[in-house]
Design an enzyme around this catalytic site. Structure first.
Site, PDB file in Angstrom:
ATOM      1  N   ASP A 122      -8.340 -28.520  97.783  1.00 28.44           N
ATOM      2  CA  ASP A 122      -8.840 -29.684  98.411  1.00 28.44           C
ATOM      3  C   ASP A 122      -8.181 -31.091  97.284  1.00 28.44           C
ATOM      4  O   ASP A 122      -8.237 -30.813  96.044  1.00 28.44           O
ATOM      5  CB  ASP A 122     -10.383 -29.466  98.412  1.00 28.44           C
ATOM      6  CG  ASP A 122     -10.728 -30.366  99.627  1.00 28.44           C
ATOM      7  OD1 ASP A 122     -10.827 -31.745  99.537  1.00 28.44           O
ATOM      8  OD2 ASP A 122     -11.186 -29.894 100.868  1.00 28.44           O
ATOM      9  N   ASP A 182      -3.319 -33.239  95.410  1.00 30.58           N
ATOM     10  CA  ASP A 182      -2.935 -33.913  96.991  1.00 30.58           C
ATOM     11  C   ASP A 182      -1.588 -32.852  97.330  1.00 30.58           C
ATOM     12  O   ASP A 182      -0.449 -32.970  96.867  1.00 30.58           O
ATOM     13  CB  ASP A 182      -2.552 -35.325  96.694  1.00 30.58           C
ATOM     14  CG  ASP A 182      -2.157 -35.952  98.007  1.00 30.58           C
ATOM     15  OD1 ASP A 182      -2.130 -35.278  99.002  1.00 30.58           O
ATOM     16  OD2 ASP A 182      -1.833 -37.100  97.961  1.00 30.58           O
ATOM     17  N   ASN A 210      -5.020 -25.417 106.564  1.00 23.12           N
ATOM     18  CA  ASN A 210      -6.074 -26.084 107.297  1.00 23.12           C
ATOM     19  C   ASN A 210      -6.248 -27.342 107.115  1.00 23.12           C
ATOM     20  O   ASN A 210      -6.699 -28.389 107.806  1.00 23.12           O
ATOM     21  CB  ASN A 210      -7.722 -25.461 107.012  1.00 23.12           C
ATOM     22  CG  ASN A 210      -8.736 -26.270 107.370  1.00 23.12           C
ATOM     23  OD1 ASN A 210      -8.997 -26.540 108.746  1.00 23.12           O
ATOM     24  ND2 ASN A 210      -9.384 -27.160 106.484  1.00 23.12           N
ATOM     25  N   SER A 215      -3.650 -27.501 117.001  1.00 24.82           N
ATOM     26  CA  SER A 215      -4.891 -28.233 118.111  1.00 24.82           C
ATOM     27  C   SER A 215      -4.410 -28.100 119.360  1.00 24.82           C
ATOM     28  O   SER A 215      -2.839 -27.907 119.536  1.00 24.82           O
ATOM     29  CB  SER A 215      -4.709 -29.642 117.331  1.00 24.82           C
ATOM     30  OG  SER A 215      -5.514 -30.502 118.347  1.00 24.82           O
ATOM     31  N   TYR A 269      -0.042 -37.177 115.147  1.00 22.49           N
ATOM     32  CA  TYR A 269      -0.876 -36.090 115.057  1.00 22.49           C
ATOM     33  C   TYR A 269      -0.261 -34.832 115.891  1.00 22.49           C
ATOM     34  O   TYR A 269      -0.201 -33.772 115.627  1.00 22.49           O
ATOM     35  CB  TYR A 269      -2.280 -36.113 115.332  1.00 22.49           C
ATOM     36  CG  TYR A 269      -3.342 -35.054 114.989  1.00 22.49           C
ATOM     37  CD1 TYR A 269      -3.868 -34.793 113.846  1.00 22.49           C
ATOM     38  CD2 TYR A 269      -3.750 -34.212 116.353  1.00 22.49           C
ATOM     39  CE1 TYR A 269      -4.618 -33.778 113.819  1.00 22.49           C
ATOM     40  CE2 TYR A 269      -4.479 -33.368 116.405  1.00 22.49           C
ATOM     41  CZ  TYR A 269      -5.075 -33.130 114.852  1.00 22.49           C
ATOM     42  OH  TYR A 269      -6.084 -31.990 114.753  1.00 22.49           O
ATOM     43  N   LYS A 311       1.236 -31.081 114.915  1.00 20.78           N
ATOM     44  CA  LYS A 311       0.469 -30.158 115.158  1.00 20.78           C
ATOM     45  C   LYS A 311       1.404 -29.102 116.262  1.00 20.78           C
ATOM     46  O   LYS A 311       1.370 -27.877 116.113  1.00 20.78           O
ATOM     47  CB  LYS A 311      -0.802 -30.265 115.994  1.00 20.78           C
ATOM     48  CG  LYS A 311      -1.834 -30.970 115.104  1.00 20.78           C
ATOM     49  CD  LYS A 311      -2.163 -29.925 113.962  1.00 20.78           C
ATOM     50  CE  LYS A 311      -3.374 -30.161 113.352  1.00 20.78           C
ATOM     51  NZ  LYS A 311      -3.874 -29.151 112.303  1.00 20.78           N
TER      52      LYS A 311
END
Length: 305
Positions: free
Chosen positions: A45, A73, A100, A162, A175, A179
């Site tokens: 993270d 990062d 994720n 997604s 986005y 995806k």
């Protein structure tokens, strides 16, 4: 906030997992679910405080050596290689990878900058590619060792995509494009890695209730790629959906993650992060050993058109 897992077992005993963006939201619920079922977990993270908090909560619940944090990062060159090296050093192997990490930076095409478009590709597509490239020699060597010992052992990679990657998303071409792209990467890896008994699949989430479903605020920012970005929905989009946020009384984490009514979903509500983690867990577990190259929609029966 440690999410109570829906299942506790030893299905993943002896396995090591990486969960990117694994400190909270869907990633946090996934980290907890994998740990509850026997896996050692590396939480990768960009937010050190949240990563350390998640590691502490998991280790308090499941044992002091269950989780470690890798804070960096992921869009920076070389970081994915460092993540794999960290995992091997601290846990001695690698069996499961959950891609994720991500966020949204919305805008319609006519007003979108190159930087805004590239940012979504970097975190949602380039980082999973780099992580897969770093994992490939590890998986290949492990498969060779298994074969030499007469073992058949499956390893798993899960891409978090997604519904936007399947049907597009008004106001988020960057986005949706990223995806969609990760699904091509997933299907290719499934073909290339099948001989190594690595299952590669994706989940395509509908509306899962996370902090990204709230209006943007100064309290929720991400520092990545040299940028500071407010996460959440732009004001106009939030107002259109009737979603408001009282600046003097921010919601608790429990309130953020509670399912909300959603009329165009067959089940009548948004999904929860626990339900999202359940789908990921299935694809990480031996229960999906004969599933690869597939996209699993997890959307409550979203009605389209």
């Amino acid at each position: 906030m440690l999410i109570e897992p829906s299942l506790t077992s030893n299905l993943l005993e002896g396995q090591v997992a990486i969960v990117t963006g694994g400190s909270r939201g869907i990633g946090g619920a996934t980290s907890a679910q994998l740990a509850a079922n026997g896996a050692k977990v590396v939480i990768a993270d960009v937010d050190k405080a949240k990563a350390d908090e998640a590691v502490t909560e998991i280790n308090d619940r499941y044992g002091s050596d269950t989780a470690t944090a890798f804070v960096a990062d992921l869009v920076q060159p070389g970081v994915c290689d460092e993540l794999v090296s960290h995992t091997l050093t601290h846990h001695g192997g690698l069996d499961i990878v959950v891609n994720n990490a991500g966020y949204a930076w919305d805008g319609r095409v006519h007003a979108m900058t190159d930087d805004q478009f590239q940012a979504m590709l970097d975190i949602h597509l380039v980082a999973p590619f780099r992580l897969a490239r770093a994992c490939a020699p590890v998986f290949r060597a492990a498969a060779a060792t298994d074969a030499a010992n007469g073992l058949l052992r499956h390893r798993k990679t899960v891409m978090v995509s997604s519904m936007a990657g399947l049907i597009g998303l008004d106001g988020a071409a960057n986005y949706a494009s990223a995806k969609a792209g990760v699904l091509g990467l997933m299907r290719t890896l499934a073909q290339e890695w099948g001989a190594m008994h690595v299952n590669v699949n994706a989940v395509a989430f509908g509306i899962i209730q996370t902090r990204f479903g709230l209006p943007q605020s100064e309290r929720e920012v991400i520092h990545t790629g040299g940028r500071t970005i407010q996460v959440g929905m732009p004001d106009k989009q939030a107002k259109r959906l009737g979603i408001t946020l009282d600046p003097d009384s921010p919601p608790t984490e429990a309130e953020v993650y509670d399912s909300k009514p959603m009329p165009f979903v067959s089940l009548g509500r948004t999904g929860t992060i626990s339900e999202a983690a359940d789908a990921i867990f299935w694809l990480c577990s031996p229960l999906s050993n004969y599933v690869t190259g597939q996209v699993v929609p997890v959307n409550g029966g979203t009605r389209l058109g």
